[in-house]
Design a protein around this motif. Structure first.
Motif: not given
Length: 371
Positions: A203-217, A223-226
């Motif tokens: 699982k990957i958690a992508v963070l930016k400026d202290g906010l979770l942008q996306q969490f998933g495999t 393939n499905d960036p939010v």
């Protein structure tokens, strides 16, 4: 059941809000990678899990037990640092054994644990050496060995490979993956390197400026960036993000890509997200990965939407297993990933196949994905 849970976690340093309501969970034996640019809060988040930083609000649970107020020594975690943090006056064996010795583990048990870990990490021949006699990769193995003998509930890695050269990083990345597959331990791993994130994580958690942008495999993130940030950050080369207009072609929607003085390209859409119809006649950001833009012979034959258009090639970059070609679309440089033997030359016009099955669309104002 989730083994590590982080619920509505906030962390402030004075008036500076670093982590802003993080929610994450990982199953036992999972490999969670925290990724993002420098200053996004990923190392701070790791330190709150370790107990090295107190949280401002929220909850951290390990194996169902809340650990918010537990001292780091009581959390049953082990941490591997970027700097290795080895004792220079001790041998490798003494460095690995030090924590066990402090906890009063009997010598026979310590010796067995050292031998097991040394065998696992292939550092048995280094046990009598001092850290100054080791290479960077060997020092990192020793730091990992010191964590492994603890047999903790959770391993925490804080950018452990960032001090290594490129080839050694790849080798050590493989070793860490192999180690995780053998031991099936729960790992939280911090990196700014999205290739490390993609190759290691469950699982990957992508963070930016202290906010979770996306969490998933990794597949979901890739393939499905939010949003446009995740699309641009994950992938090497990055996703092409091209200004475009949604138009009607016959009775179908199409993507119109401007090319300055050249004729625009129209890519008909036989599918696409349902929300795209609301953008008819409007600007969008058209996202397509370099591997989804290729020479026609190299295109995915199973793709349900393939469109071919003649493109003017500005730059060609041979890269061994692939050839990258740069063209201009929508006022942006766009990278296509071609076969190694693709016959393409700069300054010429060549057909490129767009795999629209893999295309994604973003709202130019909110930068969120259109679904």
């Amino acid at each position: 059941m989730s083994f590590l849970q982080i619920n509505e976690l906030h962390k402030s340093f004075g008036a500076t809000h670093i982590l802003k309501g993080i929610n994450l969970e990982i199953e036992e034996g999972g490999f969670l990678v925290l990724v993002g640019p420098s200053g996004c809060g990923k190392s701070t988040l790791l330190n709150t899990i370790a107990g090295l930083e107190p949280i401002t609000s929220g909850e951290i649970r390990i194996n169902g037990n809340q650990v918010n107020d537990l001292h780091p020594s009581k959390r049953d975690i082990a941490m591997v640092f970027q700097s290795y943090a080895l004792y220079p006056n001790m041998t490798v064996g003494q460095n690995i054994a030090f924590g066990m010795e402090i906890r009063g583990v009997p010598k026979a048990e310590r010796d067995k644990a050292i031998a097991d870990v040394a065998n696992l990490l292939q550092i048995g021949h280094l046990l009598d050496r001092k850290p100054s006699q080791l290479s960077g990769g060997q020092r990192q193995r020793v730091a990992m060995g010191r964590a492994l003998v603890r047999d903790p509930q959770v391993f925490l890695f804080d950018e452990p490979l960032s001090n290594l050269d490129a080839k050694l990083r790849i080798d050590m990345r493989t070793e860490i993956k192999r180690l995780h597959q053998r031991m099936k331990t729960t790992i939280v791993y911090v990196t700014h390197d999205q290739i490390e994130a993609m190759t290691l994580a469950t699982k990957i958690a992508v963070l930016k400026d202290g906010l979770l942008q996306q969490f998933g495999t990794p597949a979901e993130i890739y393939n499905d960036p939010v949003n446009m940030f995740v699309a641009d950050f994950m992938g090497s080369p990055a996703m092409n993000l091209v200004p475009a207009t949604i138009v009607t072609e016959g009775n179908k929607l199409a993507v119109k890509l401007d090319r300055g003085e050249r004729q625009p390209i129209l890519l008909p859409l036989s599918g696409g997200p349902a929300g795209l119809s609301a953008y008819n006649g409007k600007k969008v950001i058209f996202g397509i990965r370099p591997e989804a833009l290729t020479d026609p012979d190299g295109a995915d034959r199973n793709a349900s939407q393939l469109a071919t258009a003649d493109c003017h090639i500005e730059v060609v970059e041979p890269a061994g297993s692939d050839t990258f070609a740069v063209t201009a679309l929508g006022g942006k440089h766009v990278v296509a990933r071609l076969r190694a033997d693709a016959n393409v030359k700069p300054g010429t016009t060549t057909p490129l196949a767009f795999n629209l099955t893999k295309a994604v669309f973003f709202d130019p104002e909110s930068q969120n994905r259109i679904s």
